[in-house]
Design an enzyme around this catalytic site. Structure first.
Site, short mmCIF file in Angstrom:
data_model
loop_
_atom_site.label_atom_id
_atom_site.label_comp_id
_atom_site.label_asym_id
_atom_site.label_seq_id
_atom_site.Cartn_x
_atom_site.Cartn_y
_atom_site.Cartn_z
N GLU A 1 38.51 71.02 31.77
CA GLU A 1 39.55 72.16 32.30
C GLU A 1 39.65 73.08 31.21
OE1 GLU A 1 43.28 70.25 32.81
OE2 GLU A 1 44.10 72.32 33.39
N ASP B 1 39.38 65.88 32.04
CA ASP B 1 40.61 66.38 31.82
C ASP B 1 41.29 66.03 30.67
OD1 ASP B 1 43.20 67.43 31.95
OD2 ASP B 1 43.35 67.29 34.25
N ARG C 1 49.68 62.78 48.07
CA ARG C 1 49.78 64.28 47.13
C ARG C 1 49.51 65.27 48.10
NH1 ARG C 1 48.97 65.33 41.79
NH2 ARG C 1 48.16 67.29 41.59
N SER D 1 50.45 62.69 36.22
CA SER D 1 49.10 62.66 35.95
C SER D 1 48.35 61.48 36.60
CB SER D 1 48.83 62.25 34.38
OG SER D 1 49.45 60.73 34.22
N THR E 1 50.01 67.71 32.16
CA THR E 1 50.72 68.46 31.16
C THR E 1 52.06 68.37 30.90
OG1 THR E 1 48.68 69.65 31.32
CG2 THR E 1 50.40 70.72 29.71
N LYS F 1 49.00 57.39 37.96
CA LYS F 1 49.20 56.83 39.36
C LYS F 1 48.07 56.09 39.72
CE LYS F 1 50.86 60.82 40.81
NZ LYS F 1 51.16 62.05 39.58
N ASP G 1 40.96 66.34 37.93
CA ASP G 1 42.21 65.89 38.44
C ASP G 1 42.31 64.35 39.25
OD1 ASP G 1 43.86 67.43 36.79
OD2 ASP G 1 43.87 69.09 38.46
N ASP H 1 52.92 82.37 24.25
CA ASP H 1 53.77 82.47 23.05
C ASP H 1 53.17 81.18 22.22
OD1 ASP H 1 54.60 79.83 23.68
OD2 ASP H 1 56.52 80.79 24.59
N HIS I 1 54.21 70.28 42.44
CA HIS I 1 53.01 69.80 42.67
C HIS I 1 52.53 69.14 43.90
CE1 HIS I 1 52.14 69.58 38.00
NE2 HIS I 1 52.43 70.63 38.21
N ILE J 1 43.83 66.47 28.93
CA ILE J 1 45.28 66.16 28.97
C ILE J 1 45.56 66.42 30.47
CG2 ILE J 1 47.68 66.21 28.39
CD1 ILE J 1 46.94 66.88 25.48
N ASP J 2 45.58 65.28 31.24
CA ASP J 2 46.04 65.43 32.67
C ASP J 2 47.50 65.06 32.42
OD1 ASP J 2 45.68 65.75 35.42
OD2 ASP J 2 45.69 63.49 35.37
#
Ligand SMILES: Nc1ncnc2c1ncn2[C@@H]1O[C@H](COP(=O)(O)O)[C@@H](O)[C@H]1OP(=O)(O)O
Ligand SMILES: [Mg+2]
Ligand SMILES: [Mg+2]
Ligand SMILES: [Mg+2]
Length: 414
Positions: free
Chosen positions: A134, A197, A339, A322, A202, A325, A351, A99, A298, A199-200
């Site tokens: 990305e 990236d 992670r 993001s 999002t 960290k 990333d 959209d 994640h 915008i890491d």
């Protein structure tokens, strides 16, 4: 402290690189001194680092402008998005198509990617340009995207004009699409590749929380510099009594060059904080605070909490989005980042590349769950053993042991 930036001290490592590696030396050469001590003179990436800092800072400025223009139709869509769930791509990452709202989010990341490409190409005109990034322009080339494409082209042009360093004709929508698509390189172990990236985090960006513009350079498969522009990260530590801090300014730029350490400055160019030297890690695992993804999807929060329990960690996890960290860890806000993505998710180099060098140059260690260093030379994916763990050199053996035990417990309970 130098000028308006803070040198992040090595928390644990006793093997800081020698000062000569900060000097500009164009070749990788080994010298033998009279005492047979072998000195390895490192390649310098000062010019590339300056270009990367400029590109990431301008992209951060652009993202901030996008967030603060409350009257912009783009922002009105974002407000709606903040109340709705973000859709998923086939790789389970958020964003894109479906959209108009999702197009706006991916459009913003693409906008940041176009600007970074533009700045790097202008700042380093004599270097071959290869970028692993990305985003691509597919969504923006759809018929329904004309309006968004025009808006982001206008925003890229406005940011370039307001910076004032480049006298170029106004970019067309086609120029912007081409700039976005120059991020299609596959990377690898030969030559140099930028890794971006745009915008890491999002989900954090959409929520109005943490996100970063993450840019790194690979040379022969190794990360040699990294920049993290974190528009929403407080300049003061985000752990402990940070909310009581008198400094509530946000916007940090972390940067690191191989052999030259990690630094942080404020994104607005003024540096006002001090006192982080005191809060550097650490001490004992019980006193460590640990970071993980805000998003449960994640990273497996139950697994990291079982590991933290084994380590005797008392503080609750600090959950933020993001690669912010990695930045926060490098300045000592916490001591551990864990992670553990869900099965089937493949980590991408954009990333982790910038975050990895920001932490390692501050004296930290980044590895997969089995203790292997991350290998950025295999193309756009990282082939990993289970997850990524980050800490200082003192805690790593203990952390690895706890990770191993918890993973064994997890697999025997299945
Ligand atoms: N299902 C997923 N599992 C793990 N990481 C993901 C997943 N989907 C997206 N990501 C990526 O993880 C990073 C965010 O991690 P964190 O949870 O630490 O904030 C982002 O780079 C995000 O991509 P993107 O750059 O599109 O936001
Ligand atoms: Mg994404
Ligand atoms: Mg990302
Ligand atoms: Mg991204």
């Amino acid at each position: 402290m130098t000028g308006n930036c803070l040198k992040i001290l090595t928390p644990i490592s006793s093997s800081r690189p020698p000062l000569f590696s900060l000097l500009s030396k164009p070749t990788k050469t080994q010298f033998k001194t009279s005492s047979s001590f072998v000195l390895s003179v490192k390649m310098s990436y000062h010019k590339e680092l300056a270009a990367a800092k400029k590109a990431a800072s301008l992209a951060a400025q652009l993202c901030q402008a996008l967030n603060s223009c409350s009257l912009s139709p783009l922002c009105k869509v974002q407000k709606v998005l903040l109340q709705s769930d973000v859709q998923s791509k086939s790789d389970k990452s958020p964003v894109t198509v479906a959209d108009y709202g999702m197009l706006v989010v991916s459009g913003r990341a693409a906008c940041s990617q176009a600007l970074v490409t533009f700045v790097l190409e202008r700042e380093l005109p004599s270097e071959p340009f290869s970028l692993v990034a990305e985003e691509d322009s597919t969504d923006l080339r759809n018929d329904g995207a004309t309006d968004t494409l025009e808006r982001i082209t206008k925003l890229v042009n406005e940011t370039i004009t307001s910076d004032g360093s480049y006298s170029v004709p106004t970019l067309s929508t086609e120029d912007v699409l081409k700039a976005i698509d120059s991020g299609k390189s596959e990377g690898g172990s030969a030559g140099r590749h930028w890794v971006l990236d745009p915008i890491d985090g999002t989900k954090g960006f959409v929520r109005g929380d943490q996100y970063v513009i993450a840019l790194a350079l690979l040379d022969e498969g190794k990360v040699v510099l990294g920049v993290l522009a974190c528009p929403n990260l407080p300049l003061a530590s985000i752990c402990g009594d940070y909310h009581k801090s008198s400094n509530n300014e946000v916007g940090c730029l972390f940067y690191a060059e191989v052999g030259a350490g990690t630094y942080m400055q404020s994104l607005n160019g003024f540096f006002t904080c001090e006192g982080w030297y005191k809060s550097l890690p650490l001490k004992n695992s019980e006193e460590a605070s640990f970071f993980e993804s805000y998003e449960k999807a994640h990273s497996q929060h139950d697994l990291s909490s079982s590991i933290a329990k084994k380590l005797g960690v008392k503080a609750p996890p600090v959950r933020i989005d993001s690669q912010a960290k990695y930045g926060a860890l490098s300045r000592g806000d916490g001591a551990i980042y864990m992670r553990f993505p869900r099965e089937g998710y493949r980590e991408k180099i954009w990333d982790h590349a910038a975050g990895c060098i920001v932490v390692t140059e501050a004296g930290g260690v980044v590895s997969d769950a089995a203790g292997n260093p991350l290998d950025f030379s295999k193309g756009k994916y990282l082939d990993l053993n289970v997850g990524i763990i980050v800490t200082n050199q003192k805690l790593m053996p203990k952390l690895l042991k706890a990770v191993k035990e918890s993973l064994e417990e997890q697999s025997s309970s299945l």
